[in-house]
Design a protein around this motif. Structure first.
Motif, PDB file in Angstrom:
ATOM      1  N   VAL A 117      20.108  37.455  38.625  1.00  0.00           N
ATOM      2  CA  VAL A 117      21.336  37.842  39.332  1.00  0.00           C
ATOM      3  C   VAL A 117      21.348  39.331  39.652  1.00  0.00           C
ATOM      4  O   VAL A 117      21.850  39.738  40.706  1.00  0.00           O
ATOM      5  CB  VAL A 117      22.601  37.440  38.540  1.00  0.00           C
ATOM      6  CG1 VAL A 117      22.657  35.939  38.350  1.00  0.00           C
ATOM      7  CG2 VAL A 117      22.702  38.161  37.212  1.00  0.00           C
ATOM      8  N   LEU A 118      20.795  40.159  38.788  1.00  0.00           N
ATOM      9  CA  LEU A 118      20.758  41.596  39.063  1.00  0.00           C
ATOM     10  C   LEU A 118      19.831  41.908  40.236  1.00  0.00           C
ATOM     11  O   LEU A 118      20.130  42.774  41.072  1.00  0.00           O
ATOM     12  CB  LEU A 118      20.320  42.357  37.818  1.00  0.00           C
ATOM     13  CG  LEU A 118      21.317  42.352  36.656  1.00  0.00           C
ATOM     14  CD1 LEU A 118      20.721  43.049  35.438  1.00  0.00           C
ATOM     15  CD2 LEU A 118      22.633  43.015  37.053  1.00  0.00           C
TER      16      LEU A 118
ATOM     17  N   GLY B 255      29.566  35.442  46.379  1.00  0.00           N
ATOM     18  CA  GLY B 255      30.327  34.978  45.226  1.00  0.00           C
ATOM     19  C   GLY B 255      29.613  33.901  44.444  1.00  0.00           C
ATOM     20  O   GLY B 255      29.969  33.624  43.298  1.00  0.00           O
ATOM     21  N   PHE B 256      28.566  33.307  45.054  1.00  0.00           N
ATOM     22  CA  PHE B 256      27.778  32.325  44.316  1.00  0.00           C
ATOM     23  C   PHE B 256      27.158  32.945  43.068  1.00  0.00           C
ATOM     24  O   PHE B 256      26.857  32.237  42.105  1.00  0.00           O
ATOM     25  CB  PHE B 256      26.670  31.733  45.202  1.00  0.00           C
ATOM     26  CG  PHE B 256      25.691  32.728  45.758  1.00  0.00           C
ATOM     27  CD1 PHE B 256      24.678  33.252  44.977  1.00  0.00           C
ATOM     28  CD2 PHE B 256      25.768  33.116  47.090  1.00  0.00           C
ATOM     29  CE1 PHE B 256      23.770  34.159  45.490  1.00  0.00           C
ATOM     30  CE2 PHE B 256      24.862  34.020  47.622  1.00  0.00           C
ATOM     31  CZ  PHE B 256      23.857  34.549  46.811  1.00  0.00           C
ATOM     32  N   LEU B 257      26.961  34.270  43.068  1.00  0.00           N
ATOM     33  CA  LEU B 257      26.395  34.914  41.877  1.00  0.00           C
ATOM     34  C   LEU B 257      27.325  34.774  40.680  1.00  0.00           C
ATOM     35  O   LEU B 257      26.868  34.646  39.555  1.00  0.00           O
ATOM     36  CB  LEU B 257      26.122  36.391  42.150  1.00  0.00           C
ATOM     37  CG  LEU B 257      24.815  36.728  42.854  1.00  0.00           C
ATOM     38  CD1 LEU B 257      24.634  38.233  42.909  1.00  0.00           C
ATOM     39  CD2 LEU B 257      23.634  36.082  42.144  1.00  0.00           C
ATOM     40  N   ARG B 258      28.631  34.828  40.926  1.00  0.00           N
ATOM     41  CA  ARG B 258      29.574  34.622  39.828  1.00  0.00           C
ATOM     42  C   ARG B 258      29.666  33.143  39.466  1.00  0.00           C
ATOM     43  O   ARG B 258      29.508  32.750  38.310  1.00  0.00           O
ATOM     44  CB  ARG B 258      30.945  35.171  40.237  1.00  0.00           C
ATOM     45  CG  ARG B 258      31.805  35.670  39.084  1.00  0.00           C
ATOM     46  CD  ARG B 258      32.372  34.594  38.215  1.00  0.00           C
ATOM     47  NE  ARG B 258      33.185  33.643  38.960  1.00  0.00           N
ATOM     48  CZ  ARG B 258      33.414  32.404  38.566  1.00  0.00           C
ATOM     49  NH1 ARG B 258      32.854  31.929  37.467  1.00  0.00           N
ATOM     50  NH2 ARG B 258      34.150  31.598  39.284  1.00  0.00           N
ATOM     51  N   MET B 259      29.888  32.315  40.471  1.00  0.00           N
ATOM     52  CA  MET B 259      30.153  30.903  40.210  1.00  0.00           C
ATOM     53  C   MET B 259      28.904  30.151  39.782  1.00  0.00           C
ATOM     54  O   MET B 259      28.902  29.442  38.764  1.00  0.00           O
ATOM     55  CB  MET B 259      30.779  30.270  41.456  1.00  0.00           C
ATOM     56  CG  MET B 259      32.154  30.832  41.766  1.00  0.00           C
ATOM     57  SD  MET B 259      32.915  30.115  43.260  1.00  0.00           S
ATOM     58  CE  MET B 259      32.098  31.079  44.535  1.00  0.00           C
TER      59      MET B 259
ATOM     60  N   THR C 171      29.509  46.048  43.276  1.00  0.00           N
ATOM     61  CA  THR C 171      30.469  44.941  43.365  1.00  0.00           C
ATOM     62  C   THR C 171      29.775  43.594  43.204  1.00  0.00           C
ATOM     63  O   THR C 171      30.230  42.729  42.444  1.00  0.00           O
ATOM     64  CB  THR C 171      31.195  44.987  44.719  1.00  0.00           C
ATOM     65  OG1 THR C 171      31.847  46.246  44.862  1.00  0.00           O
ATOM     66  CG2 THR C 171      32.229  43.872  44.817  1.00  0.00           C
ATOM     67  N   ILE C 172      28.668  43.408  43.918  1.00  0.00           N
ATOM     68  CA  ILE C 172      27.966  42.126  43.870  1.00  0.00           C
ATOM     69  C   ILE C 172      27.315  41.909  42.508  1.00  0.00           C
ATOM     70  O   ILE C 172      27.322  40.799  41.961  1.00  0.00           O
ATOM     71  CB  ILE C 172      26.940  42.048  45.012  1.00  0.00           C
ATOM     72  CG1 ILE C 172      27.661  42.118  46.363  1.00  0.00           C
ATOM     73  CG2 ILE C 172      26.137  40.755  44.931  1.00  0.00           C
ATOM     74  CD1 ILE C 172      26.736  42.278  47.552  1.00  0.00           C
ATOM     75  N   ALA C 173      26.758  42.975  41.916  1.00  0.00           N
ATOM     76  CA  ALA C 173      26.166  42.855  40.583  1.00  0.00           C
ATOM     77  C   ALA C 173      27.213  42.464  39.547  1.00  0.00           C
ATOM     78  O   ALA C 173      26.932  41.693  38.620  1.00  0.00           O
ATOM     79  CB  ALA C 173      25.494  44.160  40.181  1.00  0.00           C
ATOM     80  N   LEU C 174      28.431  42.974  39.701  1.00  0.00           N
ATOM     81  CA  LEU C 174      29.496  42.625  38.754  1.00  0.00           C
ATOM     82  C   LEU C 174      29.865  41.147  38.839  1.00  0.00           C
ATOM     83  O   LEU C 174      30.279  40.556  37.845  1.00  0.00           O
ATOM     84  CB  LEU C 174      30.728  43.507  38.997  1.00  0.00           C
ATOM     85  CG  LEU C 174      30.618  44.923  38.428  1.00  0.00           C
ATOM     86  CD1 LEU C 174      31.710  45.818  38.994  1.00  0.00           C
ATOM     87  CD2 LEU C 174      30.684  44.894  36.904  1.00  0.00           C
ATOM     88  N   TYR C 175      29.729  40.539  40.022  1.00  0.00           N
ATOM     89  CA  TYR C 175      29.940  39.097  40.112  1.00  0.00           C
ATOM     90  C   TYR C 175      28.967  38.373  39.181  1.00  0.00           C
ATOM     91  O   TYR C 175      29.346  37.485  38.422  1.00  0.00           O
ATOM     92  CB  TYR C 175      29.714  38.593  41.540  1.00  0.00           C
ATOM     93  CG  TYR C 175      30.734  39.035  42.564  1.00  0.00           C
ATOM     94  CD1 TYR C 175      32.034  39.350  42.204  1.00  0.00           C
ATOM     95  CD2 TYR C 175      30.379  39.124  43.903  1.00  0.00           C
ATOM     96  CE1 TYR C 175      32.949  39.750  43.154  1.00  0.00           C
ATOM     97  CE2 TYR C 175      31.302  39.517  44.866  1.00  0.00           C
ATOM     98  CZ  TYR C 175      32.586  39.838  44.484  1.00  0.00           C
ATOM     99  OH  TYR C 175      33.492  40.225  45.426  1.00  0.00           O
ATOM    100  N   GLY C 176      27.683  38.726  39.288  1.00  0.00           N
ATOM    101  CA  GLY C 176      26.681  38.063  38.470  1.00  0.00           C
ATOM    102  C   GLY C 176      26.870  38.318  36.993  1.00  0.00           C
ATOM    103  O   GLY C 176      26.765  37.397  36.175  1.00  0.00           O
ATOM    104  N   LEU C 177      27.145  39.570  36.609  1.00  0.00           N
ATOM    105  CA  LEU C 177      27.366  39.894  35.204  1.00  0.00           C
ATOM    106  C   LEU C 177      28.560  39.136  34.639  1.00  0.00           C
ATOM    107  O   LEU C 177      28.524  38.632  33.509  1.00  0.00           O
ATOM    108  CB  LEU C 177      27.589  41.400  35.048  1.00  0.00           C
ATOM    109  CG  LEU C 177      26.353  42.301  35.066  1.00  0.00           C
ATOM    110  CD1 LEU C 177      26.775  43.760  35.015  1.00  0.00           C
ATOM    111  CD2 LEU C 177      25.439  41.973  33.898  1.00  0.00           C
TER     112      LEU C 177
END
Length: 451
Positions: free
Chosen positions: A102-103, A73-77, A152-158
């Motif tokens: 992030v990607l 979740g650090f990719l989003r935050m 899912t994880i890529a969408l956090y970063g985007l």
């Protein structure tokens, strides 16, 4: 009086007032509310089977996967805070480089989870004292869902990258498409085709990959600029060290938070399948609360991050106050809605009479939860935007210890009631401990030292 905040792509600078806060927050509120609604639909669809075990299985499987995914979740935050600060400082090239980073991280992390799914799932279910039927169905669910891990994880970063630039309408478009498709596929796979728990998982996999494709299309302008593949900048050691420090702090913080939620689920499972199913139904209320408040917390991330980049304490303070004020309005509305309509919502999510009755017993905790969690959610957004992640890590560790103590003291005496009380204690502890660190955040903005 409103505070002007410099944005590198806009002249004159936008005014930091209620209109700007709502322009950022409302698309996020709408998009985030669809996420727990999706969880409620998942629960409601399997609830039509009329048994407690499938509800508990979807709950266990979803929580385990959420715990694994939110370790990233650090990719989003982290991306939101770092992108917003680069934007506030006028560094457009760094904004583009963040997208590339992030990607790349998401692709590696998602593939790693797929490869390691066997031992990860075995370990997770090994500490869950659920029934054999629940564990078996949960294993089926997770074996399908894991194939969307990279998406899912890529969408956090985007999502973080878009929020840092205040492009929240794009986030709304992604969520509406993805969750709308998921709901439609739920109805087809489970109710029409009778695929049961694996059908819920398959619907999510297809929806998440389609959401990533749409997200990349919405970011297509960034790929027309050579800055996204300026490899010297993308792999700059100083920047990577800073990003690694920020993300490591957030990772630890996320693991501690997920530890709290996992322990809540697993301790609740020890009371039997019916209390487990009732807790899972009520957790959908908590998800609605979290995602509704996250809309204003995300606005705080963008505004505080840009204020930190511009070294404006006044803008930081005003952004924190305005977003928190709207958060307060939200929690009052949510508490009232749960108080007067909670029973009807429970009935929509399950047809099992024993689960309905059990959920109503603990419904008052859902009325208190929005108020108890307000400070925690809003301060999370403020500290993420400022990338004061060491404070977030340390205060979460302290809050987790307080939660563990509350569980040890309250559960033996009050059972499932004690478990819900301990969760509310954790919310309050997070808010109080972060609040005590806020003066240091303003001091860092004044001196030009971010997280």
């Amino acid at each position: 009086m409103t505070e002007a905040v410099v944005r590198p792509d806009m002249t004159p600078p936008l005014r930091l007032g209620h209109r700007r806060v709502l322009a950022i927050a409302l698309p996020i509120v709408l998009s985030n509310v669809t996420v727990p609604i999706l969880g409620a639909v998942d629960t409601g669809v399997v609830g039509q089977i009329g048994e407690a075990a499938p509800i508990g299985a979807v709950g266990v499987g979803a929580v385990v996967l959420a715990a694994l995914y939110w370790m990233f979740g650090f990719l989003r935050m982290g991306t939101t805070g770092l992108t917003a600060q680069a934007r506030g400082a006028g560094d457009a090239a760094e904004v583009a480089a963040m997208l590339t980073r992030v990607l790349m991280i998401a692709a590696a992390a998602g593939l790693g989870l797929i490869v390691l799914q066997g031992p990860l799932f075995t370990a997770a279910l090994g500490i869950a004292p659920a029934s054999a039927e629940v564990e078996g169905l949960a294993s089926q669910y997770m074996a399908v869902r894991i194939w969307s891990a990279p998406a899912t994880i890529a969408l956090y970063g985007l999502t973080g990258w878009l929020i840092g630039q205040e492009r929240t309408r794009a986030v709304l478009a992604i969520q509406l498409w993805m969750n709308g498709l998921n709901v439609a596929l739920d109805l087809v796979f489970v109710l029409a085709l009778g695929w049961g728990v694996p059908g819920v998982a398959a619907a999510t996999v297809l929806a998440e990959w389609s959401g990533l494709i749409l997200g990349l299309w919405l970011c297509r302008a960034a790929f027309r600029d050579i800055a996204w593949r300026a490899w010297a900048r993308v792999f700059d050691r100083a920047r990577l060290r800073h990003i690694a420090g920020v993300n490591t702090d957030i990772l630890i913080r996320s693991m501690l938070l997920q530890g709290i939620m996992l322990s809540f689920l697993f301790v609740g499972a020890g009371f039997g399948d019916v209390p487990l199913a009732a807790n899972q139904v009520l957790l959908q209320f908590l998800e609605i609360t979290a995602y509704a408040l996250d809309g204003f917390a995300f606005a705080a991330e963008a505004l505080v991050g840009q204020a930190m980049g511009a070294r404006s304490v006044a803008a930081l303070r005003r952004g924190a106050v305005l977003t928190s004020g709207w958060g307060l309005v939200s929690v009052i509305g949510l508490a009232a809605a749960f108080a007067f309509g909670g029973g009807a919502i429970v009935d929509l999510m399950t047809t099992a009479p024993e689960v309905r009755a059990e959920a109503r017993v603990y419904l008052p905790y859902m009325v208190a939860a929005p108020v108890a969690g307000l400070a925690a959610w809003m301060l999370d957004g403020i500290f993420i935007g400022a990338t004061r992640t060491a404070d977030m890590r340390n205060m979460m560790a302290l809050s987790a210890a307080i939660y563990a103590l509350a569980v040890a003291l309250l559960v033996p005496v009050f059972g499932n009631h004690g478990l819900w009380l301990a969760l509310l204690v954790a919310f309050v502890a997070r808010g109080v401990t972060l609040g005590l660190r806020y003066p240091a955040l303003e001091a860092a903005a004044r001196s030009g030292q971010g997280g």
